[in-house]
Design a protein around this motif. Structure first.
Motif, PDB file in Angstrom:
ATOM      1  N   GLN A 171     -10.263   0.540  -3.168  1.00 23.97           N
ATOM      2  CA  GLN A 171     -11.414   0.328  -2.304  1.00 23.97           C
ATOM      3  C   GLN A 171     -12.597   1.204  -2.740  1.00 23.97           C
ATOM      4  O   GLN A 171     -13.746   0.757  -2.759  1.00 23.97           O
ATOM      5  CB  GLN A 171     -11.036   0.645  -0.854  1.00 23.97           C
ATOM      6  CG  GLN A 171     -12.199   0.610   0.130  1.00 23.97           C
ATOM      7  CD  GLN A 171     -12.821  -0.759   0.248  1.00 23.97           C
ATOM      8  OE1 GLN A 171     -12.123  -1.764   0.140  1.00 23.97           O
ATOM      9  NE2 GLN A 171     -14.129  -0.817   0.464  1.00 23.97           N
ATOM     10  N   VAL A 172     -12.315   2.450  -3.101  1.00 20.28           N
ATOM     11  CA  VAL A 172     -13.392   3.384  -3.440  1.00 20.28           C
ATOM     12  C   VAL A 172     -13.941   3.141  -4.835  1.00 20.28           C
ATOM     13  O   VAL A 172     -15.156   3.202  -5.067  1.00 20.28           O
ATOM     14  CB  VAL A 172     -12.884   4.836  -3.297  1.00 20.28           C
ATOM     15  CG1 VAL A 172     -13.919   5.816  -3.829  1.00 20.28           C
ATOM     16  CG2 VAL A 172     -12.561   5.141  -1.831  1.00 20.28           C
ATOM     17  N   THR A 173     -13.054   2.858  -5.789  1.00 19.12           N
ATOM     18  CA  THR A 173     -13.477   2.767  -7.185  1.00 19.12           C
ATOM     19  C   THR A 173     -13.664   1.336  -7.674  1.00 19.12           C
ATOM     20  O   THR A 173     -14.266   1.117  -8.724  1.00 19.12           O
ATOM     21  CB  THR A 173     -12.455   3.452  -8.106  1.00 19.12           C
ATOM     22  OG1 THR A 173     -11.225   2.697  -8.107  1.00 19.12           O
ATOM     23  CG2 THR A 173     -12.184   4.880  -7.657  1.00 19.12           C
ATOM     24  N   GLY A 174     -13.114   0.387  -6.948  1.00 23.06           N
ATOM     25  CA  GLY A 174     -13.218  -0.999  -7.379  1.00 23.06           C
ATOM     26  C   GLY A 174     -12.057  -1.492  -8.205  1.00 23.06           C
ATOM     27  O   GLY A 174     -12.017  -2.668  -8.585  1.00 23.06           O
ATOM     28  N   SER A 175     -11.106  -0.623  -8.509  1.00 26.13           N
ATOM     29  CA  SER A 175      -9.935  -1.061  -9.281  1.00 26.13           C
ATOM     30  C   SER A 175      -8.743  -0.193  -8.947  1.00 26.13           C
ATOM     31  O   SER A 175      -8.882   0.971  -8.551  1.00 26.13           O
ATOM     32  CB  SER A 175     -10.223  -0.981 -10.787  1.00 26.13           C
ATOM     33  OG  SER A 175     -10.538   0.344 -11.163  1.00 26.13           O
ATOM     34  N   LEU A 176      -7.565  -0.776  -9.115  1.00 24.31           N
ATOM     35  CA  LEU A 176      -6.337  -0.014  -8.897  1.00 24.31           C
ATOM     36  C   LEU A 176      -6.180   1.050  -9.967  1.00 24.31           C
ATOM     37  O   LEU A 176      -6.635   0.873 -11.105  1.00 24.31           O
ATOM     38  CB  LEU A 176      -5.129  -0.950  -8.930  1.00 24.31           C
ATOM     39  CG  LEU A 176      -4.897  -1.814  -7.687  1.00 24.31           C
ATOM     40  CD1 LEU A 176      -3.873  -2.900  -7.991  1.00 24.31           C
ATOM     41  CD2 LEU A 176      -4.420  -0.952  -6.520  1.00 24.31           C
ATOM     42  N   PRO A 177      -5.529   2.180  -9.652  1.00 24.11           N
ATOM     43  CA  PRO A 177      -5.295   3.193 -10.685  1.00 24.11           C
ATOM     44  C   PRO A 177      -4.316   2.673 -11.726  1.00 24.11           C
ATOM     45  O   PRO A 177      -3.519   1.763 -11.456  1.00 24.11           O
ATOM     46  CB  PRO A 177      -4.697   4.363  -9.891  1.00 24.11           C
ATOM     47  CG  PRO A 177      -4.096   3.747  -8.677  1.00 24.11           C
ATOM     48  CD  PRO A 177      -4.965   2.571  -8.345  1.00 24.11           C
ATOM     49  N   PRO A 178      -4.346   3.219 -12.949  1.00 20.83           N
ATOM     50  CA  PRO A 178      -3.383   2.804 -13.976  1.00 20.83           C
ATOM     51  C   PRO A 178      -1.952   3.054 -13.516  1.00 20.83           C
ATOM     52  O   PRO A 178      -1.694   3.874 -12.635  1.00 20.83           O
ATOM     53  CB  PRO A 178      -3.743   3.703 -15.172  1.00 20.83           C
ATOM     54  CG  PRO A 178      -5.108   4.210 -14.896  1.00 20.83           C
ATOM     55  CD  PRO A 178      -5.264   4.257 -13.420  1.00 20.83           C
ATOM     56  N   ARG A 179      -1.027   2.307 -14.114  1.00 26.12           N
ATOM     57  CA  ARG A 179       0.379   2.436 -13.715  1.00 26.12           C
ATOM     58  C   ARG A 179       0.929   3.837 -13.940  1.00 26.12           C
ATOM     59  O   ARG A 179       1.870   4.239 -13.265  1.00 26.12           O
ATOM     60  CB  ARG A 179       1.222   1.416 -14.478  1.00 26.12           C
ATOM     61  CG  ARG A 179       1.030  -0.017 -13.998  1.00 26.12           C
ATOM     62  CD  ARG A 179       2.054  -0.936 -14.640  1.00 26.12           C
ATOM     63  NE  ARG A 179       1.953  -2.300 -14.119  1.00 26.12           N
ATOM     64  CZ  ARG A 179       2.792  -3.273 -14.442  1.00 26.12           C
ATOM     65  NH1 ARG A 179       3.785  -3.039 -15.300  1.00 26.12           N
ATOM     66  NH2 ARG A 179       2.641  -4.476 -13.925  1.00 26.12           N
ATOM     67  N   ASP A 180       0.390   4.553 -14.936  1.00 29.67           N
ATOM     68  CA  ASP A 180       0.909   5.890 -15.226  1.00 29.67           C
ATOM     69  C   ASP A 180       0.180   6.969 -14.431  1.00 29.67           C
ATOM     70  O   ASP A 180       0.331   8.156 -14.713  1.00 29.67           O
ATOM     71  CB  ASP A 180       0.837   6.190 -16.724  1.00 29.67           C
ATOM     72  CG  ASP A 180      -0.598   6.127 -17.262  1.00 29.67           C
ATOM     73  OD1 ASP A 180      -1.504   5.713 -16.506  1.00 29.67           O
ATOM     74  OD2 ASP A 180      -0.798   6.479 -18.434  1.00 29.67           O
TER      75      ASP A 180
END
Length: 489
Positions: A171-180
């Motif tokens: 929501q804050v950055t516009g993308s999900l964090p990387p899997r790692d």
């Protein structure tokens, strides 16, 4: 592993005493659609559980109850638990799984971050240990308050760990964090948690942390082993090369040789290792430099290594445990990245923390002591040196480059530095020289030094060394008086 499976297989025995089981929230905001949970459905349970090594105060934060979130009642239970544990002289173990502050209780929930952190602070005044396991999943205000303040921290493999959960990050950055990212494994690799521990081993691990002794320290394969003592070269430069020999045990090897139990305190720099250890049946804190960390026998210490040492020294002070520091490094890493990370300030802070310790401290130079990077670990009440070790104001190569603009003159400069263990003993810099290959004799000497050292002896030694080399020049001694308005100096 899901939260439901965690509840099906608890990691600790039933509580012998449960605390505050009648506390419930009054639903302070009258939030639409929110029914404050009944006491038995609250996200946090507290009480006392039996362990073979002694009773342990337990704080359990359950993800299957309102996402493990912390509202007013949960916060109050945590605050009271730490207070009761200190009064009863009990260590605290926490099992944490939480989505953070309970949104339906608004700012009253958010203030529990400060309340619970303050409760941990007061608990620390009792010289009692606090350990926590972060389970699936731990995020938000719980992680960013009392849970992260544990003295030793483990995470369950596969758990999501982070201040912002993945949906918040998106929501804050516009993308999900990387899997790692935001994983237990990432936190371990970055030195933010000390161990990865599955559900079946968590209670045993907590017992090791809170009571000791822990398993013996295991060395990676291919590490150097102690050999029969070899004659120390007479020539100073040859002694430097002897101390740097890749087949020579470093601080990590000596940690394993000297201790019977070890609980790792993990950092982000493999050139420094630390642990809650047991030596001759007594619990101590060990901080060790490891020149073999990168496989080239020349690992230099990064700022993160000094931060780990500061953490370990501070924990020793809080738990009233003696400190053993093992020195073996060509020096601190001077590159641009280390400078940007505040290398000089971290060395200074390490010296400051060590100089303020009120517990006995012993340091042993087991290989090479290189410049201020090594001095950060050497300001101990007793400073010992293995007979094959060296300690110098700067590496001879770097010193020759500074003084002569010619690094090839390093052998010449080494002879001027009087850097061998025997010469340092004659100068009074080190208190005793120990035989290299005699592990039993070294252990006996270190144990005796830890028992006999008196906090503050370090300052007396270095003051004596300095003042013994001062000269008062002939002539009239004059006192200069400076006066300014309102001040006389």
């Amino acid at each position: 592993m899901t939260a439901e499976r965690n509840r099906a297989r608890p990691s600790f025995p039933p509580l012998t005493h449960e605390w505050d089981a009648d506390l419930a929230s009054a639903n302070p905001l009258r939030f639409p659609g929110y029914d404050a949970p009944a006491p038995q459905d609250e996200s946090v349970r507290t009480g006392v559980a039996p362990h073979p090594r002694g009773p342990i105060a337990v704080v359990e934060c359950r993800f299957d109850r309102h996402g493990g979130t912390m509202g007013v009642a949960a916060g109050e239970r945590i605050v009271r638990a730490f207070g009761r544990a200190r009064e009863a002289g009990l260590p605290v173990a926490a099992f944490v799984a939480s989505g953070g502050a309970r949104l339906q209780e608004g700012m009253l929930a958010l203030t529990q971050m400060a309340r619970t952190a303050g409760a941990v602070g007061r608990f620390r005044g009792g010289c009692l240990p606090f350990a926590a396991v972060l389970r699936p999943h731990t995020t938000g205000g719980v992680y960013a308050s009392w849970a992260s303040l544990a003295d030793v921290l483990a995470a369950e493999p596969g758990a999501t760990i982070g201040f912002g959960g993945p949906r918040v990050v998106e929501q804050v950055t516009g993308s999900l964090p990387p899997r790692d990212s935001h994983t237990a494994e990432a936190a371990y690799a970055q030195g933010r948690v000390d161990a990865l521990v599955g559900p079946e081993a968590q209670w045993a691990w907590l017992g090791d942390v809170l009571y000791g002794p822990g398993p013996a320290l295991r060395l990676p394969p291919g590490r150097p082993r102690p050999t029969a003592p070899r004659a120390v070269p007479r020539d100073a430069w040859d002694a430097v090369l002897h101390a740097r020999d890749p087949s020579r045990p470093s601080g990590l090897e000596w940690s394993a040789l000297l201790t019977e139990g070890w609980v790792e305190l993990r950092g982000a720099d493999p050139a420094v290792r630390a642990g809650l250890a047991v030596m001759a049946g007594e619990r101590i804190v060990v901080v060790a430099m490891d020149r073999h960390a990168h496989g080239d026998a020349s690992a230099r210490v990064l700022p993160a290594g000094y931060r780990l040492a500061q953490r370990a020294f501070a924990l020793a002070e809080r738990l009233r445990l003696p400190v053993l520091a093992l020195i073996d490094t060509p020096g601190a890493e001077p590159g641009p990245a280390a400078e940007a990370d505040g290398l000089a300030g971290e060395i200074a802070q390490t010296l400051l923390v060590m100089s303020g310790l009120t517990v006995p401290t012993v340091a042993v130079c087991v290989g090479e002591g290189g410049s201020g990077g090594a001095m950060a670990f050497a300001h101990a009440d007793r400073l010992l040196a293995l007979e094959g070790s060296v300690f110098s104001v700067i590496g001879p190569e770097s010193g020759a480059a500074v003084l002569y603009r010619d690094a090839s003159r390093a052998p010449e400069l080494a002879r001027s530095f009087r850097l061998t263990a025997a010469e340092l003993a004659r100068l009074g810099v080190v208190d005793d020289v120990l035989a290299d290959g005699d592990v039993g004799a070294v252990r006996s000497a270190v144990v005796a030094a830890l028992r006999e050292a008196r906090p503050g002896e370090r300052d007396a030694r270095v003051d004596r060394l300095a003042r013994g080399q001062l000269r008062v020049m002939p002539g009239e001694s004059r006192m200069i008086r400076f006066e300014t308005k309102g001040m006389v100096g």
